[in-house]
Design a protein around this motif. Structure first.
Motif, PDB file in Angstrom:
ATOM      1  N   MET A  45       0.813  -1.183   0.000  1.00 17.10           N
ATOM      2  CA  MET A  45       0.000   0.000   0.000  1.00 17.10           C
ATOM      3  C   MET A  45       0.868   1.263   0.000  1.00 17.10           C
ATOM      4  O   MET A  45       0.643   2.161  -0.779  1.00 17.10           O
ATOM      5  CB  MET A  45      -0.939  -0.028   1.196  1.00 17.10           C
ATOM      6  N   TYR A  46       1.843   1.351   0.894  1.00 15.98           N
ATOM      7  CA  TYR A  46       2.757   2.490   0.944  1.00 15.98           C
ATOM      8  C   TYR A  46       4.169   2.004   0.672  1.00 15.98           C
ATOM      9  O   TYR A  46       4.540   0.902   1.072  1.00 15.98           O
ATOM     10  CB  TYR A  46       2.716   3.168   2.311  1.00 15.98           C
ATOM     11  N   GLN A  47       4.951   2.847   0.029  1.00 13.51           N
ATOM     12  CA  GLN A  47       6.340   2.537  -0.289  1.00 13.51           C
ATOM     13  C   GLN A  47       7.237   3.639   0.267  1.00 13.51           C
ATOM     14  O   GLN A  47       6.818   4.811   0.309  1.00 13.51           O
ATOM     15  CB  GLN A  47       6.540   2.461  -1.810  1.00 13.51           C
ATOM     16  N   PRO A  48       8.468   3.301   0.666  1.00 15.09           N
ATOM     17  CA  PRO A  48       9.394   4.354   1.070  1.00 15.09           C
ATOM     18  C   PRO A  48       9.508   5.397  -0.044  1.00 15.09           C
ATOM     19  O   PRO A  48       9.567   5.055  -1.223  1.00 15.09           O
ATOM     20  CB  PRO A  48      10.713   3.607   1.275  1.00 15.09           C
ATOM     21  N   GLY A  49       9.466   6.652   0.353  1.00 16.17           N
ATOM     22  CA  GLY A  49       9.531   7.745  -0.605  1.00 16.17           C
ATOM     23  C   GLY A  49       8.176   8.335  -0.942  1.00 16.17           C
ATOM     24  O   GLY A  49       8.102   9.450  -1.465  1.00 16.17           O
ATOM     25  N   ASP A  50       7.080   7.600  -0.661  1.00 19.19           N
ATOM     26  CA  ASP A  50       5.740   8.155  -0.898  1.00 19.19           C
ATOM     27  C   ASP A  50       5.553   9.401  -0.045  1.00 19.19           C
ATOM     28  O   ASP A  50       5.945   9.438   1.130  1.00 19.19           O
ATOM     29  CB  ASP A  50       4.641   7.152  -0.516  1.00 19.19           C
ATOM     30  N   ARG A  51       4.935  10.409  -0.621  1.00 21.83           N
ATOM     31  CA  ARG A  51       4.596  11.622   0.110  1.00 21.83           C
ATOM     32  C   ARG A  51       3.172  11.481   0.629  1.00 21.83           C
ATOM     33  O   ARG A  51       2.277  11.015  -0.076  1.00 21.83           O
ATOM     34  CB  ARG A  51       4.709  12.850  -0.800  1.00 21.83           C
ATOM     35  N   GLY A  84       4.653  14.639   4.973  1.00 21.41           N
ATOM     36  CA  GLY A  84       5.873  13.912   5.272  1.00 21.41           C
ATOM     37  C   GLY A  84       6.177  12.880   4.204  1.00 21.41           C
ATOM     38  O   GLY A  84       5.434  12.717   3.237  1.00 21.41           O
ATOM     39  N   THR A  85       7.282  12.168   4.428  1.00 25.73           N
ATOM     40  CA  THR A  85       7.758  11.144   3.502  1.00 25.73           C
ATOM     41  C   THR A  85       7.818   9.800   4.222  1.00 25.73           C
ATOM     42  O   THR A  85       8.411   9.692   5.307  1.00 25.73           O
ATOM     43  CB  THR A  85       9.159  11.507   2.970  1.00 25.73           C
ATOM     44  N   VAL A  86       7.227   8.782   3.619  1.00 27.16           N
ATOM     45  CA  VAL A  86       7.224   7.432   4.187  1.00 27.16           C
ATOM     46  C   VAL A  86       8.646   6.870   4.167  1.00 27.16           C
ATOM     47  O   VAL A  86       9.337   6.939   3.149  1.00 27.16           O
ATOM     48  CB  VAL A  86       6.282   6.504   3.391  1.00 27.16           C
ATOM     49  N   THR A  87       9.083   6.320   5.306  1.00 30.73           N
ATOM     50  CA  THR A  87      10.373   5.641   5.370  1.00 30.73           C
ATOM     51  C   THR A  87      10.215   4.129   5.450  1.00 30.73           C
ATOM     52  O   THR A  87      11.109   3.393   5.044  1.00 30.73           O
ATOM     53  CB  THR A  87      11.205   6.136   6.568  1.00 30.73           C
ATOM     54  N   ALA A  88       9.068   3.654   5.979  1.00 23.42           N
ATOM     55  CA  ALA A  88       8.825   2.211   6.051  1.00 23.42           C
ATOM     56  C   ALA A  88       7.340   1.949   6.277  1.00 23.42           C
ATOM     57  O   ALA A  88       6.664   2.702   6.971  1.00 23.42           O
ATOM     58  CB  ALA A  88       9.625   1.573   7.177  1.00 23.42           C
ATOM     59  N   TYR A  89       6.864   0.862   5.665  1.00 26.08           N
ATOM     60  CA  TYR A  89       5.492   0.388   5.852  1.00 26.08           C
ATOM     61  C   TYR A  89       5.607  -0.996   6.449  1.00 26.08           C
ATOM     62  O   TYR A  89       6.215  -1.891   5.847  1.00 26.08           O
ATOM     63  CB  TYR A  89       4.772   0.366   4.502  1.00 26.08           C
ATOM     64  N   GLN A  90       5.054  -1.191   7.665  1.00 19.57           N
ATOM     65  CA  GLN A  90       5.237  -2.443   8.378  1.00 19.57           C
ATOM     66  C   GLN A  90       3.909  -3.056   8.809  1.00 19.57           C
ATOM     67  O   GLN A  90       3.455  -2.834   9.928  1.00 19.57           O
ATOM     68  CB  GLN A  90       6.115  -2.197   9.612  1.00 19.57           C
ATOM     69  N   LEU A 133       3.247   2.801  10.058  1.00 22.07           N
ATOM     70  CA  LEU A 133       3.767   3.566   8.933  1.00 22.07           C
ATOM     71  C   LEU A 133       4.770   4.570   9.490  1.00 22.07           C
ATOM     72  O   LEU A 133       4.395   5.499  10.201  1.00 22.07           O
ATOM     73  CB  LEU A 133       2.624   4.276   8.207  1.00 22.07           C
ATOM     74  N   ASN A 134       6.049   4.347   9.205  1.00 23.09           N
ATOM     75  CA  ASN A 134       7.093   5.249   9.674  1.00 23.09           C
ATOM     76  C   ASN A 134       7.220   6.408   8.704  1.00 23.09           C
ATOM     77  O   ASN A 134       7.274   6.202   7.492  1.00 23.09           O
ATOM     78  CB  ASN A 134       8.423   4.525   9.794  1.00 23.09           C
ATOM     79  N   ILE A 135       7.286   7.627   9.250  1.00 23.01           N
ATOM     80  CA  ILE A 135       7.262   8.836   8.433  1.00 23.01           C
ATOM     81  C   ILE A 135       8.277   9.849   8.949  1.00 23.01           C
ATOM     82  O   ILE A 135       8.380  10.054  10.168  1.00 23.01           O
ATOM     83  CB  ILE A 135       5.857   9.474   8.456  1.00 23.01           C
ATOM     84  N   ASN A 136       8.996  10.462   8.023  1.00 25.51           N
ATOM     85  CA  ASN A 136       9.782  11.648   8.342  1.00 25.51           C
ATOM     86  C   ASN A 136       8.921  12.842   7.969  1.00 25.51           C
ATOM     87  O   ASN A 136       8.720  13.130   6.787  1.00 25.51           O
ATOM     88  CB  ASN A 136      11.096  11.684   7.546  1.00 25.51           C
ATOM     89  N   TRP A 137       8.385  13.510   8.977  1.00 24.73           N
ATOM     90  CA  TRP A 137       7.517  14.661   8.757  1.00 24.73           C
ATOM     91  C   TRP A 137       8.356  15.873   8.385  1.00 24.73           C
ATOM     92  O   TRP A 137       9.472  16.052   8.884  1.00 24.73           O
ATOM     93  CB  TRP A 137       6.690  14.933  10.012  1.00 24.73           C
ATOM     94  N   ASP A 138       7.832  16.711   7.504  1.00 23.18           N
ATOM     95  CA  ASP A 138       8.549  17.909   7.062  1.00 23.18           C
ATOM     96  C   ASP A 138       8.872  18.832   8.239  1.00 23.18           C
ATOM     97  O   ASP A 138       9.826  19.600   8.182  1.00 23.18           O
ATOM     98  CB  ASP A 138       7.738  18.675   6.010  1.00 23.18           C
ATOM     99  N   SER A 139       8.104  18.739   9.318  1.00 24.04           N
ATOM    100  CA  SER A 139       8.314  19.571  10.505  1.00 24.04           C
ATOM    101  C   SER A 139       9.507  19.111  11.336  1.00 24.04           C
ATOM    102  O   SER A 139       9.889  19.771  12.294  1.00 24.04           O
ATOM    103  CB  SER A 139       7.067  19.555  11.382  1.00 24.04           C
ATOM    104  N   GLY A 140      10.060  17.921  10.993  1.00 25.43           N
ATOM    105  CA  GLY A 140      11.187  17.382  11.753  1.00 25.43           C
ATOM    106  C   GLY A 140      10.811  16.209  12.641  1.00 25.43           C
ATOM    107  O   GLY A 140      11.670  15.495  13.143  1.00 25.43           O
ATOM    108  N   SER A 141       9.531  15.983  12.865  1.00 27.35           N
ATOM    109  CA  SER A 141       9.062  14.856  13.668  1.00 27.35           C
ATOM    110  C   SER A 141       9.273  13.548  12.917  1.00 27.35           C
ATOM    111  O   SER A 141       9.287  13.518  11.685  1.00 27.35           O
ATOM    112  CB  SER A 141       7.572  15.027  13.990  1.00 27.35           C
ATOM    113  N   THR A 142       9.429  12.463  13.665  1.00 25.32           N
ATOM    114  CA  THR A 142       9.517  11.124  13.070  1.00 25.32           C
ATOM    115  C   THR A 142       8.416  10.214  13.620  1.00 25.32           C
ATOM    116  O   THR A 142       8.545   9.007  13.619  1.00 25.32           O
ATOM    117  CB  THR A 142      10.899  10.485  13.340  1.00 25.32           C
ATOM    118  N   LEU A 143       7.327  10.817  14.073  1.00 28.91           N
ATOM    119  CA  LEU A 143       6.224  10.055  14.648  1.00 28.91           C
ATOM    120  C   LEU A 143       5.666   9.056  13.632  1.00 28.91           C
ATOM    121  O   LEU A 143       5.344   9.413  12.512  1.00 28.91           O
ATOM    122  CB  LEU A 143       5.103  10.996  15.097  1.00 28.91           C
TER     123      LEU A 143
END
Length: 64
Positions: free
Chosen positions: A1-7, A26-32, A41-51
């Motif tokens: 469903m989601y791939q690393p790099g998906d916005r 944000g940008t998806v880093t991993a879908y687990q 769904l691991n995400i690097n948020w543009d705000s700096g969060s990694t929630l």
């Protein structure tokens, strides 16, 4: 469903302590997907969060 790099864009999170708000991107880093623990769904948020989003627990995002 989601791939690393998906916005993605945040629709809703159940985390009462986060500073993230609907509409943040944000940008998806991993879908687990995990049957026992739920889908994470691991995400690097543009705000700096990694929630990470816990999709089976009510967190919602959409692909851009």
């Amino acid at each position: 469903m989601y791939q690393p790099g998906d916005r993605i864009v945040l629709v809703h999170t159940t985390d009462p302590y986060t500073h993230l708000r609907p509409g943040e991107q944000g940008t998806v880093t991993a879908y687990q997907p995990d049957e026992r623990l739920g889908t994470r769904l691991n995400i690097n948020w543009d705000s700096g969060s990694t929630l990470a989003m816990l999709l089976d627990e009510g967190d919602q995002v959409h692909k851009l």
